[in-house]
Design an enzyme around this catalytic site. Structure first.
Site, PDB file in Angstrom:
ATOM      1  N   ALA A  37      60.365 -28.386 -52.641  1.00  0.00           N
ATOM      2  CA  ALA A  37      60.879 -29.611 -51.850  1.00  0.00           C
ATOM      3  C   ALA A  37      60.171 -30.052 -50.607  1.00  0.00           C
ATOM      4  CB  ALA A  37      62.434 -29.007 -51.627  1.00  0.00           C
ATOM      5  N   CYS A  38      59.264 -29.259 -50.122  1.00  0.00           N
ATOM      6  CA  CYS A  38      58.454 -29.483 -49.089  1.00  0.00           C
ATOM      7  C   CYS A  38      57.222 -30.219 -49.197  1.00  0.00           C
ATOM      8  CB  CYS A  38      58.214 -28.082 -48.435  1.00  0.00           C
ATOM      9  SG  CYS A  38      57.118 -28.312 -46.691  1.00  0.00           S
ATOM     10  N   GLY A  39      57.090 -31.384 -48.558  1.00  0.00           N
ATOM     11  CA  GLY A  39      55.949 -32.338 -48.726  1.00  0.00           C
ATOM     12  C   GLY A  39      54.692 -31.356 -48.387  1.00  0.00           C
ATOM     13  N   ARG A  84      53.771 -28.976 -50.921  1.00  0.00           N
ATOM     14  CA  ARG A  84      53.329 -29.620 -52.029  1.00  0.00           C
ATOM     15  C   ARG A  84      51.712 -30.040 -52.041  1.00  0.00           C
ATOM     16  NH1 ARG A  84      58.294 -32.261 -52.140  1.00  0.00           N
ATOM     17  NH2 ARG A  84      57.204 -34.154 -51.468  1.00  0.00           N
TER      18      ARG A  84
END
Length: 114
Positions: free
Chosen positions: A10-12, A15
């Site tokens: 969920a963390c940019g 990712r």
């Protein structure tokens, strides 16, 4: 070379860091989704130490109740115990290779250990 990333999909930033690892030739990536497979106390202490951080520097305040629980001013032992119990309190991502450990904020920091 093997690279282990403690990842939150969920963390940019997490990712983007994972994408750098996957796009780098010769890197075998192991993804640990730490919200599903939480840190052990020993591993978390080792990652924080090897990244050159304090527990407070690795503590995620945004989006958690860590500050309300007084962790922003707590000692390392209390912070690490809370992180082990509540994995969202750990800021991310950490990446470990044979060349060391980095807390990859910003994501390009990962290149230092590739």
């Amino acid at each position: 070379m093997k690279a282990v990333i403690w990842h939150n999909p969920a963390c940019g930033t997490s990712r983007k860091t994972l994408a750098i690892l996957e796009e780098t030739p010769g890197i075998e990536v192991e993804v640990v989704q730490y919200l599903k497979t939480p840190y052990t106390e020993a591993k978390l202490r080792q990652l924080i130490r090897d990244a050159g951080l304090t527990a407070r520097e690795a503590l995620r305040l945004r989006g958690t109740d860590a500050e309300e629980r007084g962790l922003a001013n707590a000692g390392d032992d209390a912070i690490i115990a809370a992180m082990v119990e509540n994995p969202p309190y750990v800021n991310r991502p950490f990446v470990e290779t044979d060349k060391g450990v980095r807390y990859c904020r910003p994501q390009d920091v990962v290149r230092e250990i590739l």
